[in-house]
Design a protein around this motif. Structure first.
Motif: not given
Length: 600
Positions: A289-294, A330-332, A374-379
């Motif tokens: 969609t190329r729309v960034n809700p952030l 962290h995103p949140r 979601s901030g629940t995992m890390l790579a």
């Protein structure tokens, strides 16, 4: 009797000759007469009075003249026999013999016996012979010294000649190798020129084919939508008048719409049959969609970034004892993760900076970490050639990918958290599926190490930067390189999308920072913050300010509109990572000094 420097005694006669002033006739002039004469003449002639006074002064100078020193002359007389004997005994070190001689000599002299003896002067020839003997001895000593010096010089000369011959031979060999390399280089240049027209034509054809493919894809989507609408209307007509429709279908041939619909159904059936061979757990890429809700969280550029000197250091966390390679936000929540060369990552809350969690499992340095949406995992990516997935709920590593053959430099999450992209020193980009736990695709095209990768925010496009001085855009669904950006002259260390996804910022190892337009595939801006390498680059959401982590231990702030560059010192060693908060209220930087600095 005097003693010379070599110990020889001589009798000398000195005649003193002095200059005399008796021949000079002085005319004495009484002072009273001068005064009276001057007084009389002064009344008659002023000039004559002045001459008389000058003459008086000259006379006074003559009277006070200092006599010149007397000149002396020395006459050397021949050496007598007794002095010759004394000199001979003294020169040969015969002190006791000389004492006996002098004692007996003075006894004879007191007795008056020397008056009857004939005492002769020593002949000049003998004295000259002795002087010449001493001179010959001295010259022999000097000759021995010169021989020794000449021997050393000869040895040095032979050594220098040998070294010269060795270096001459070495130089000749180097010249031959240089000529051979020049010949090979010319041959390769000629060979490359023969391929250049073919490569240009192939590139032109490739670009044209990509454009035609995009147009065909758009036409296909339009045709499918049209067919779907026609099919719906046809279905409605069939329900209203089925007997008539059945008789009509029996009597006529298929039209172009029905033919296209059949082809589309056949393609779908073939795709389904192909997918039957794939893993049933494979995830599907969502619609792009190329729309960034952030972007809705962005309320404009902060005032601190608009005024000069508005950014200052407001915190420091000593996170590791070894260099920090990257910092992730962290995103949140107000949490950060730091990765280090000590093969661990650590989680820290802001602003107090007390460690919350530590990840251990890699066997070599960690180069990059990234939170999922979601901030629940890390790579995490590491020099041990692996990519690890960490689950915070379970507090451990839940998945490890070992598909790369060399060190992994970068990782990036897809916004669905189902896919993960990684770039490695093995010149490839791999896309992993977390549901099927396997490598879904391998993107090849770079000719050197892939230093960074990133998914387009809420999109399926990947941007990658490489040591081959290029930036590439990849479609993760079709595994095709859509575009390649050329312009850097050195290895590119980092490349990132802007929040809007319409531009890319990049930095290289010579301090060049560039901004690229994704739509026109052209370079928009270029900034020089060198000559020190730029290790990381970030841009805030409004695209007004860029932050660059420089190898000279400073953080460079670039105002895009004006081109002004501000250096922020703080780290004690190279600055390796930089990260903006989504609202640009603060900036994080990590360096080789093992610290995280907070700027606001």
């Amino acid at each position: 009797m005097t003693e010379a420097e070599d110990g020889t005694y001589y009798l000398e006669k000195l005649s003193l000759v002095g200059d005399s002033d008796d021949d000079y006739e002085y005319e004495e002039v009484p002072v009273d007469d001068v005064s009276s004469l001057a007084t009389a003449d002064l009344a008659e002639d002023w000039n004559k009075a002045i001459d008389i006074l000058d003459q008086g002064k000259r006379d006074q100078k003559i009277e006070t003249k200092i006599d010149s020193p007397m000149l002396t002359s020395m006459i050397q007389r021949p050496e007598v026999v007794d002095d010759f004997v004394r000199n001979f005994l003294r020169r040969n070190g015969m002190r006791r013999t000389m004492d006996c001689f002098q004692t007996e000599w003075y006894e004879f002299k007191q007795k008056g016996q020397l008056d009857n003896m004939q005492i002769y002067n020593v002949p000049d020839a003998l004295q000259s012979l002795m002087l010449l003997t001493d001179e010959v001895k001295r010259l022999k000593d000097e000759r021995e010294k010169y021989k020794s010096a000449a021997r050393v010089a000869k040895e040095s000369y032979v050594k220098v000649m040998k070294e010269r011959d060795f270096h001459r031979m070495h130089h000749s060999r180097i010249v031959q190798e240089k000529n051979r390399l020049i010949t090979d280089l010319k041959r390769l240049k000629n060979h490359y020129r023969s391929y250049e027209p073919t490569l240009n034509s192939l590139k032109t054809k490739y670009d044209a084919a990509l454009r035609e493919k995009m147009l065909i894809r758009l036409e296909r989507d339009r045709a499918v939508a049209h067919v779907t609408s026609l099919q719906a209307s046809l279905h409605n007509n069939v329900e209203k008048d089925e007997p008539l429709a059945s008789s009509c279908r029996a009597d006529r041939l298929d039209g172009p719409t029905q033919t296209e619909l059949k082809k589309q159904r056949e393609k779908e059936n073939s795709a389904k049959s192909d997918n039957s061979h794939k893993n049933s757990k494979d995830s599907e890429f969502p619609v792009d969609t190329r729309v960034n809700p952030l972007l809705g969280l962005v309320k404009g550029q902060p005032a601190s970034l608009q005024r000069p000197g508005g950014i200052r250091q407001h915190g420091c966390i000593k996170a590791h004892f070894k260099p920090i390679s990257t910092v992730a936000l962290h995103p949140r929540k107000q949490l950060i993760v730091t990765a280090s060369d000590d093969a661990t990552w650590k989680m820290w809350p802001l602003p107090n900076g007390d460690v919350v969690m530590t990840g251990k499992g890699h066997t070599d340095w960690i180069s990059d970490v990234d939170f999922d949406m979601s901030g629940t995992m890390l790579a995490s990516a590491s020099g041990d050639q692996t990519v690890k997935i960490w689950d915070f709920d379970q507090g451990k590593c839940v998945l490890t990918f070992s598909d790369h053959t060399q060190a992994v430099w970068s990782v990036s999450w897809h916004h669905t958290s189902n896919f993960l992209a990684s770039g490695s020193m093995d010149q490839t980009i791999k896309v992993f599926d977390l549901n099927s736990e396997r490598c879904r695709s391998i993107l090849r095209g770079h000719t050197d190490s892939v230093n960074s990768v990133q998914f387009l925010p809420f999109g399926n496009t990947i941007v990658s930067s490489s040591a081959d001085k290029t930036i590439s855009l990849w479609d993760a669904r079709t595994k095709i390189c859509a575009h390649t950006f050329f312009g850097h002259e050195h290895s590119i260390n980092d490349a990132k999308f802007t929040m809007r996804g319409d531009a890319i910022v990049s930095c290289d190892s010579f301090g060049q920072v560039k901004m690229w337009d994704v739509r026109t595939i052209t370079q928009m801006l270029s900034f020089d913050v060198g000559p020190h390498p730029c290790n990381d680059v970030a841009i805030e959401a409004t695209n007004h300010v860029m932050a660059v982590a420089s190898n000279d231990s400073t953080l460079k702030m670039i105002h895009v509109a004006t081109g002004d560059i501000t250096a922020l010192p703080g780290h004690d060693d190279a600055c390796n990572s930089v990260q903006f908060d989504i609202t640009a209220s603060f900036i994080l930087s990590g360096g080789s000094d093992g610290t995280v600095r907070v700027w606001s």
